[in-house]
Design a protein around this motif. Structure first.
Motif, PDB file in Angstrom:
ATOM      1  N   ARG A   1      -1.099  -8.276   5.337  1.00  0.00           N
ATOM      2  CA  ARG A   1      -1.156  -8.961   6.701  1.00  0.00           C
ATOM      3  C   ARG A   1      -0.854 -10.383   6.561  1.00  0.00           C
TER       4      ARG A   1
ATOM      5  N   ARG B   1      -1.472  -5.031   9.990  1.00  0.00           N
ATOM      6  CA  ARG B   1      -1.500  -4.230   8.773  1.00  0.00           C
ATOM      7  C   ARG B   1      -3.077  -4.171   7.976  1.00  0.00           C
ATOM      8  N   SER B   2      -3.009  -3.543   6.664  1.00  0.00           N
ATOM      9  CA  SER B   2      -3.764  -3.600   5.786  1.00  0.00           C
ATOM     10  C   SER B   2      -4.003  -5.122   5.501  1.00  0.00           C
TER      11      SER B   2
ATOM     12  N   GLY C   1       0.879  -1.075   0.015  1.00  0.00           N
ATOM     13  CA  GLY C   1       0.052   0.034   0.097  1.00  0.00           C
ATOM     14  C   GLY C   1       0.861   1.273  -0.038  1.00  0.00           C
TER      15      GLY C   1
ATOM     16  N   LYS D   1      -9.796 -10.859   5.833  1.00  0.00           N
ATOM     17  CA  LYS D   1      -8.994 -10.293   6.809  1.00  0.00           C
ATOM     18  C   LYS D   1      -8.874 -11.246   8.127  1.00  0.00           C
TER      19      LYS D   1
ATOM     20  N   ASP E   1     -10.415  -2.295   4.297  1.00  0.00           N
ATOM     21  CA  ASP E   1     -10.085  -3.206   5.529  1.00  0.00           C
ATOM     22  C   ASP E   1     -11.122  -3.538   6.477  1.00  0.00           C
TER      23      ASP E   1
ATOM     24  N   PRO F   1      -5.909   1.637  -2.857  1.00  0.00           N
ATOM     25  CA  PRO F   1      -5.524   0.105  -2.899  1.00  0.00           C
ATOM     26  C   PRO F   1      -5.819  -0.638  -4.010  1.00  0.00           C
TER      27      PRO F   1
ATOM     28  N   ARG G   1      -8.788   2.699   1.682  1.00  0.00           N
ATOM     29  CA  ARG G   1      -8.110   1.456   2.671  1.00  0.00           C
ATOM     30  C   ARG G   1      -9.058   1.162   3.915  1.00  0.00           C
TER      31      ARG G   1
END
Length: 433
Positions: free
Chosen positions: A204, A199-200, A143, A182, A174, A149, A170
């Motif tokens: 991650r 993290r995003s 990013g 996620k 997320d 994104p 973002r």
């Protein structure tokens, strides 16, 4: 000389760029074990590396994306990108890690190398602290405050307003759009005994590698003020193919007066040629061009065309290394390697990308002024025909592609990658066993 362990997903478009780097490393005397799909064994051994099979992990080499992962059929846009990453790369990572850790018991590697989506190797890097190198076979994946994104296919914007836009997108990605992914990523990491990364979503999955080698040039990538310091632009990952090439009987037709139009759907998202290849054949049947069409995993006998126009040359596979110097326009679904090879030869592009990160690659092409983004994966015959005429009519596309071609000549991807890998090896970080 070093012991180098390489892992690649069983995808043709991931194999060949890595092969160019392996060829260079072997020529410098390094010992290489390569964990890959069985389809690539003979090629790996011809390069002078030792082939290692995928045991626990899913070896889908030789299959199209839809054949190997039927749940991805028909997906487009952001869902296509995220579900592809999940199915092909995240779900396979724990099993790849299992296989690779087993190989390390026999082969105490000094450095680990994988493509940027080689998350199994990323897990191994975190568990062992062996230095890791990512060969990036697509656009920059981290990013930035200067870009939206991945998934929105928007041009960069580093203005104050642009950075607000980017931050808002973002947050949306997320917190809302990819919240389920996620959770899945976090569960996957904890399942293999690794901590959750704060993290995003798409950052991650694994810790960043020690080296991140981008297979392009800065002029094609969006400008960013916050590139990771371990990022290096190295140019295209191309070498003469390890296989011998016997030109088809029609090869001399490339020397004629007609412009050459290449159309391809790549090697992964090519199970339905009615999306791009066949519409292109029909769209250009009456035009003063010679169309070279490749079908990838689809055998020629399975192509559903009542007749082949006189100006079409159809092949399942042609090494673009030999073909690209003859091409005037490339029509593609946006595979990164093919796009880079075309631009390194000054060839303007028409991109119809809808799966994986291909809409983003199409957006880069339009932003760089080197081609036309059709903004669909299933263009009409009229859209294709009009785009080809626009490329032929407007010299700026060709001129801009030639400007990038001149920049590509300053790079040698395999050599530069090998130099940076050897510099990393010279640091000799302490291994954790």
């Amino acid at each position: 000389m070093a012991l180098i362990l390489i892992a690649t997903s069983p995808v043709t478009s991931h194999f060949y760029p890595m092969a160019s780097v392996v060829h260079e490393l072997v020529s410098r005397g390094h010992t290489i074990w390569w964990y890959a799909g069985k389809k690539f064994r003979a090629k790996i051994e011809r390069l002078g590396a030792t082939y290692k099979a995928m045991d626990a992990a899913y070896d889908f080499s030789g299959m199209s994306r839809d054949e190997a992962f039927s749940q991805l059929r028909g997906l487009r846009g952001l869902s296509a990108l995220t579900e592809t990453i999940k199915a092909l790369f995240i779900e396979q990572a724990p099993k790849q890690m299992q296989d690779i850790l087993g190989l390390l018991n026999e082969f105490p590697a000094d450095v680990l190398i994988a493509e940027e989506v080689g998350f199994g190797m990323g897990f191994v890097h975190e568990k062992t602290a062996i230095p890791a190198v990512a060969i990036a076979l697509s656009i920059y994946s981290f990013g930035s405050k200067d870009t939206a994104p991945i998934g929105f296919a928007l041009p960069p914007n580093s203005s104050s307003w642009g950075r607000v836009r980017n931050a808002a997108l973002r947050f949306f990605i997320d917190s809302i759009a990819l919240r389920g992914l996620k959770v899945y990523i976090d569960q996957t990491r904890t399942g293999v005994g690794l901590p959750i990364l704060n993290r995003s979503v798409l950052e991650r999955i694994v810790e960043p590698p020690n080296l991140y080698l981008l297979g392009t040039i800065p002029e094609f990538e969006y400008p960013r003020s916050d590139l990771y310091e371990q990022t290096h632009f190295v140019g295209t990952f191309t070498n003469q193919p390890v296989e011998s090439f016997k030109p088809p009987a029609w090869w001399d037709d490339l020397q004629g007066n007609q412009p050459i139009v290449l159309v391809t759907q790549g090697t992964l998202a090519n199970s339905n040629l009615n999306e791009l290849v066949i519409p292109t054949i029909r769209a250009l049947a009456q035009e003063n061009v010679l169309v070279v069409a490749t079908t990838g995993n689809i055998a020629l006998k399975d192509i559903k065309l009542t007749s082949l126009p006189d100006n079409v040359r159809l092949e399942q596979v042609i090494p673009f290394y030999y073909l690209m110097p003859h091409v005037d326009v490339m029509i593609t679904n946006g595979g990164f390697g093919g796009v880079q090879l075309a631009l390194s030869h000054g060839v303007p592009l028409i991109v119809a990308g809808a799966t994986e990160e291909k809409p983003e690659i199409a957006a880069h092409v339009a932003w760089a002024g080197v081609g036309i983004n059709l903004k669909t994966g299933t263009p009409s015959e009229a859209q294709i025909r009009d785009a080809v005429k626009a490329i032929q009519r407007d010299p700026h596309y060709k001129q801009n592609a030639q400007l990038l071609q001149a920049e590509f000549k300053h790079y040698n991807g395999p050599q530069r990658a090998a130099d940076l890998i050897e510099q990393l090896l010279e640091k000799k970080p302490q291994k954790k066993r």
